[in-house]
Scaffold this active site. Sequence first.
Site, short mmCIF file in Angstrom:
data_model
loop_
_atom_site.label_atom_id
_atom_site.label_comp_id
_atom_site.label_asym_id
_atom_site.label_seq_id
_atom_site.Cartn_x
_atom_site.Cartn_y
_atom_site.Cartn_z
N LYS A 44 -53.56 9.23 29.42
CA LYS A 44 -53.98 10.62 29.61
C LYS A 44 -52.98 11.33 30.52
CE LYS A 44 -57.43 13.29 32.12
NZ LYS A 44 -58.00 14.10 31.03
N GLU B 48 -75.86 15.39 16.16
CA GLU B 48 -74.93 14.27 16.11
C GLU B 48 -75.61 12.92 16.19
OE1 GLU B 48 -72.59 15.87 19.47
OE2 GLU B 48 -72.91 13.91 20.37
N HIS C 163 -65.20 30.06 22.71
CA HIS C 163 -64.12 29.07 22.77
C HIS C 163 -62.75 29.73 22.84
CE1 HIS C 163 -67.64 27.23 20.90
NE2 HIS C 163 -67.31 26.21 21.65
#
Length: 775
Positions: free
Chosen positions: A18, A620, A709
């Site tokens: 990362k 989900e 977003h």
Amino acid sequence: MLTNNLGYPRIGGNRELKKACEQYWSGKTTIAQLAHTGRDIRKHNWELQKEAGIDLIPSNDFSFYDQVLDWSLTVGAIPKRYHEVIMNKGNAELDLYFAMARGYQKDGLDITAMEMTKWFDTNYHYIVPEFTKDQKFKLFSTKVLDEYNESKRLGIKTKPVLIGPVTYLLLGKEKEEGFDRIDLIKNLLPVYIEVLKKLEEQHVEWVQFDEPFLCLDLTEKDTEAFHYVYGEIKRQFPKLKTLLTTYFDALKDNTSLAVSLPVTALHIDLVRAPEQMRPVLNVLPDSMLLSVGVVDGRNIWKNDFQATLVLLKSLLSKFDANKLIISPSCSLIHSPCDLGNEHNDTILTPLAAEIKQWLAFAKQKVDEVVVLSQLINNENDALLKLEENIRCAENRRSSLLIHNKEVKKRVSDITVKDENRLSPFALRKHAQHRALGLPLFPTTTIGSFPQTPEVRSWRARYKKGDLSLAEYDALIEKETEETIRFQEESGIDVLVHGEFERNDMVEYFGEQLAGFTFTKNGWVQSYGSRCVKPPVIYGDVYRPAPMTVRWSAFAQSLSDKWVKGMLTGPVTILQWSFVRNDQPRSETCTQIALAIRDEVVDLERAGIKIIQIDEPAIREGLPLRKADWQQYLEWAVRAFRISASGVKDDTQIHTHMCYSEFNDIIQNISDMDADVITIECSRSQMELLDAFADFKYPNEIGPGVYDIHSPRVPSKDEMVNLLKKAMSVIPAAQLWVNPDCGLKTRHWDETKKALIEMVAAAKVLRESVEEAVTL
Ligand code: GLN
Ligand code: ZN
């Protein structure tokens, strides 16, 4: 008997990947430095598995972003809009790759990223392959070959992992009309053949083909494609050892298909679906090896050796041990790296030594696979490990940390009354309108306001001890008050407190509920460089004390307008945690539902008249096969209803969901019986509302009128138009006006501008409706 692993976490024990990726993206390091980090991680993972004693060690399970995107680059499925990037001088293959993953805004270009979606029913997200009608494939990236050779140079012969051709096509999306992506199989296969040829030249022994779609509902064409590709591969590479892997569910009606494919070994997930062992065994050809996934790749619990041995021994009563392969259930990328990185020094929620002995992360799971094989071989060295494992399992079964009689009794005492509001919505509606006095088209937001770096720094300083609780609280109070004032001034009807005191919408509640604990380093890749650290639900859940009342009551005390209470729902809390595996998920969910119910009731008692219970994750949780949906939806919806039904008629319950497919579960959404639902809708230009309109959704609904977003500020007129669209399918009296999700990731300036426009849009509509009435 062989030991096998399907994939190992690639983020690094301290999230090295990362950090390396993000530094490269921000221009602080070179591509060579990033490549170096990648090599280090691969070497570490291969050596660790080799030392543990794994026979079939995966390669090409490493990825700088996502394994599906890797495969798109391998087979040259590179959408046209990226071609310019390739041609841009100075760009490496990896830059093209990152452009596809994250978009490209450089050199006067502005290219959007490829779409991302959930990897089956996990919290991992993959980059969706894009296909066109005349899609060509060619071997483009040689990553799979390079990594195989890299491992060979280290003296470790690995088993390259390939996404199976059928699964690869099914994971993708048709970007134009007039064709079916599975028809591309004939174009695609030659690239696989080329890859396999090159691997064979390098003396590869085993190749793994991931075909999890074998656990889903398949069409006849999909089935044919399976026969075709694996038949061809066998014909052209008769000596190659092939491992066909399936996971996340049972093969069910695809069992005979799977065993009829000419592969060397078939992998099945016996953690998720132990019941498939018999049916698979009954039809498995004599020549086929069976890889049994017995160590849970998706959860963090230590394997119960005794139970697994019972399973394996019953298997071996009918099956030759030489043909058995012991494996984790699926790739270990869904579990954290190494329990050894957990030191019990977290102040807030110590991972107590007692709990720690019940856990196993990826490194430990690899060991478990090996020990299980040793136990089956009756190797004496493993007996001590078995004893130790039995001791831990016994401890877990009887631990007082886990079992709470009162909680269990409360769950079993739930009656139908607890699952239902006092009156039906048709009656509640009037009580609420009287009590709340809201205008037509009430305006509100979804809960969070911008979490600025400053707000986050207060929490970090408080956790470090640099701020006292009183100092921290004072800062949060000030931020909350300013947010309340802004909402009042801009004319929003139903206010929120802004969620400044929260880190994450699940973690915040987990930290206050009994039965939850937290790891310090239990990171799991979510997408790209994004990792999550899910809470661990280890025991019976209850709420020792109110969790949000302090902040909600404080915010309400500041205003004469209604301030909405803000909670995370039971299904979402469950879905985003590591869940205990010693009782059904539905049972754990019901326990959480009761804890949330207690909070809802306390909020009402504290004078909060509107309470939102967020359930963004309810969809989900859907099982992979449609036939299993109803059973899940029944307990999930019931859990929501239990959490929401403890209040009076005139207390208004909201829920929020942020995904964009409602059609197939609209009945269940309606069954949740929330008074108001706010949903994501703006990106589809309100088309999603059709589902609600066709169904005649009875309760109130706030279709998001702008996309949070994006930093873009929408205009009043745009939102008026969207709302008019909404009004053409949903009666005005049912409509609310709100953004499509929380504002946590936005900046203040754009947030303020957008909300002011939104309030103005609601006003325009109110006036137009009043005019229509007076005319
Ligand atoms: N109330 C939450 C927020 O506004 C909802 C977040 C979500 O839907 N994921 O941030
Ligand atoms: Zn949302």
